[in-house]
Design an enzyme around this catalytic site. Structure first.
Site, short mmCIF file in Angstrom:
data_model
loop_
_atom_site.label_atom_id
_atom_site.label_comp_id
_atom_site.label_asym_id
_atom_site.label_seq_id
_atom_site.Cartn_x
_atom_site.Cartn_y
_atom_site.Cartn_z
N LEU A 242 0.68 -1.29 -0.04
CA LEU A 242 0.01 0.00 0.12
C LEU A 242 1.00 1.29 -0.12
O LEU A 242 1.77 1.13 0.77
CB LEU A 242 -0.77 -0.05 1.15
N SER A 243 0.65 2.25 -0.78
CA SER A 243 1.22 3.57 -0.90
C SER A 243 2.71 3.24 -1.30
O SER A 243 2.87 2.52 -2.54
CB SER A 243 1.09 4.26 0.32
N ASN A 244 3.62 3.55 -0.53
CA ASN A 244 5.06 3.29 -0.88
C ASN A 244 5.23 1.71 -1.03
O ASN A 244 5.96 1.23 -1.93
CB ASN A 244 6.07 3.93 -0.11
N LEU A 267 -1.92 -1.47 -3.73
CA LEU A 267 -3.19 -0.25 -3.27
C LEU A 267 -2.57 0.95 -3.36
O LEU A 267 -1.29 1.07 -2.92
CB LEU A 267 -3.66 -0.47 -1.94
#
Length: 582
Positions: A242-244, A267
């Protein structure tokens, strides 16, 4: 892909009142107040681990009473098992990354499953537990984590201490430390691994993920010698982030030329696609300068954090419009006219109204300057004493001035820190002047590193170019999930150009642009957020469920998926029908 190189392995058992998924806290405990230490000056390793798990959950998931976690989606069952943890090294790196395998007692040796993940943001090694751990551990998968060269192993020169493998503070030379920068004077400040390691870790996120998976396989061999070896041929490896962390698993997918991964779910990924979209540093340095003025527009009057509680414009943002006009970057004699020009500038650069409205929170919390000051230092491989644009980190004292670290706060850094200050008693200093708009000087200096052409700018731009993803193999099941309202990593700059690039290159990624979802599920407990949005985590869980059905139950991998018909939660509690998932 080289085999993982790691040092001492720390093995701990977690059963009874201290499980793998919630450290025995359960959903109510995870959502509660931060755990207290029996000795705050010298917390035990077990206490630091429990609080690290708690803070990681609270930083990613909406655990509030209206959010529906544990009722509409997700669950936090008791998962007893063991943890294997070590410091691993990418060849040529100066600092290690932390790797961790969580092995549940009910690991299914018939359906060998290893989920590998990377922390979101710059968080510590448990930073993705609410996604990968929450989905994988209950179904009998082992879960391998990496902090991908970041984490809260802050080094304090005031007492020459860092963080040991068990999370406790230790002095230089006593034991192996998560981050041990070169010696310097006690007054130089606080060093952060992501920012000051000299490694540009973002360029190696994919290698970190692959090493974490290799570490997981090696620990499975150690745990079940009669069933060894565990390999990608007999153990399905699912990458999720998720994200980074989402960017990390997509980087890893591009390095996989030998069917290492069985599937990937990313994500809201911070993904940089060369020649497509925009790099985070580009649009974040832009946002730091222009969004404060643009958000004064009346079109954003109802956006959370865009106005004072009484509806008046934020004074600092009014001053930003005046500063840009004084520099000749805006015209007009009214704030309304100046705000409109700033808004139109951002629209021409690809920002949508939806992204700008949600980005009011990131702007109010000064996230753009925080992110770019740290990332610039990482890209330029700077140490603690020579961060670009005059920035530096130090302990915060009386009146917000640099001071000596509070020992109680320092003892809890590994459990509480987000990986890039400010926060937890550490401030970001420098990059300011004595004008009415003091932060603009540093933001413009950081922006110049992206748009400039001097030696320093070229070095930063080359480091960002090194973070670009490569094409995954053509038959890899890959699903990207992103919130349509993401204001930190807008879809127009990240997921959408990445997915379009894959499709142009003959790949068939699945893509969900979830309506009304934004970047921070944890923000849904803040005023104005929960009413307007839905959480993103349930869409990630659903994508992973579909991948599981494909890999283990023979379900056909879909050629395409329809966009979920989500609708905002409103003032009540989240209901399943609001997610639009069938």
């Amino acid at each position: 892909m080289s085999d993982v190189e790691y040092g001492e392995v720390r093995i701990t058992v977690h059963r009874g009142h201290d499980d793998l998924l919630s450290a025995g806290l359960g959903l109510a405990g995870l959502a509660g107040i931060p755990l207290l230490f029996s000795n705050p000056l010298h917390p035990a390793a077990e206490e630091l681990r429990r609080r690290a798990i708690q803070s990681s959950w609270k930083g990613i998931a909406d655990l509030g009473p209206l959010g529906g976690y544990g009722r509409v989606y997700g669950n936090v069952p008791d998962v007893p098992g063991r943890e294997y943890q070590a410091f691993a090294s990418i060849p040529g790196s100066q600092a290690p990354h932390r790797v961790l395998l969580q092995l549940p007692d009910h690991f299914d040796r018939r359906k060998r499953c290893l989920v590998v993940t990377a922390s979101s943001g710059s968080r510590g090694v448990y930073g993705a537990i609410a996604l990968a751990g929450a989905w994988g551990l209950p179904r009998g998968c082992a879960v391998a984590y990496t902090d991908k060269g970041a984490g809260a192993g802050y080094f304090d020169y005031a007492d020459d201490s860092g963080v040991a493998l068990d999370g406790r503070r230790a002095k230089r030379g006593e034991v192996a430390l998560e981050f041990e920068p070169p010696s310097a004077a006690p007054t130089v400040g606080i060093a952060v691994k992501h920012v000051h390691s000299g490694d540009n870790p973002e360029a190696d996120w994919g290698r970190h993920v692959i090493q974490a998976a290799q570490f997981g396989l090696a620990m499975l061999d150690r745990a079940f010698p009669d069933d060894a070896p565990f390999t990608p041929e007999n153990t399905k490896i699912i990458a999720a982030g998720l994200s980074n962390g989402g960017g990390g698993v997509l980087q890893a997918a591009g390095l996989d030329g030998a069917n290492f991964f069985a599937g990937v779910v990313a994500l809201e990924p911070n993904v940089h696609t060369a020649g497509h979209g925009r790099a985070l540093y580009d649009y974040a340095t832009e946002a730091a300068i222009w969004l404060p003025c643009a958000l004064n527009s009346k079109r954003f009057v109802s956006a959370p954090f865009a106005r004072m509680p009484d509806g008046a414009p934020l004074p600092a943002w009014v001053l930003r419009c005046a500063s840009l006009r004084a520099r000749g970057q805006l015209g007009g004699h009214t704030m309304a006219g100046q705000s409109e020009q700033a808004y139109q500038y951002l629209r021409a650069r690809g920002w949508t109204d939806e992204a700008m409205a949600t980005a009011a929170s990131s702007t109010a919390f000064d996230l753009w300057r925080t992110i770019t000051a740290g990332y610039a230092s990482s890209y330029l491989r700077r140490g603690i004493a020579d961060m670009p644009c005059g920035f530096h980190y130090a302990a915060v004292g009386m009146g917000g001035l640099p001071s000596v670290t509070d020992p109680l706060t320092r003892a809890a850094w590994w459990a509480d820190g987000s990986g890039i200050p400010p926060g937890n008693g550490i401030g970001l200093f420098g990059g300011m002047d004595v004008s009415a708009d003091p932060a603009l000087k540093g933001s413009e200096c950081l922006r110049a590193l992206w748009i400039g052409d001097d030696h320093e700018a070229q070095a930063l731009q080359a480091s960002i170019a090194a973070t670009a993803v490569k094409l995954p193999r053509i038959d890899l099941p890959l699903w990207v999930v992103h919130g349509a309202s993401d204001g930190l990593l807008p879809t127009a700059f990240s997921s959408e150009p990445y997915v379009a690039w894959l499709r142009n290159e003959g790949r068939q990624p699945l893509y969900w642009k979830a309506p009304h979802a934004q970047h921070f599920d944890a923000f849904l407990a803040l005023p104005g957020f929960g009413e307007r949005h839905v959480p993103l985590l349930p869409y990630g869980y659903a994508a992973l469920d579909r991948l599981w059905a494909h890999l283990y139950e023979g379900a056909t991998w879909p050629g395409e998926v329809s966009t979920p018909a989500a609708r905002p939660r409103g003032t009540g509690v989240l209901e399943h029908g609001m997610l639009g998932l069938t």
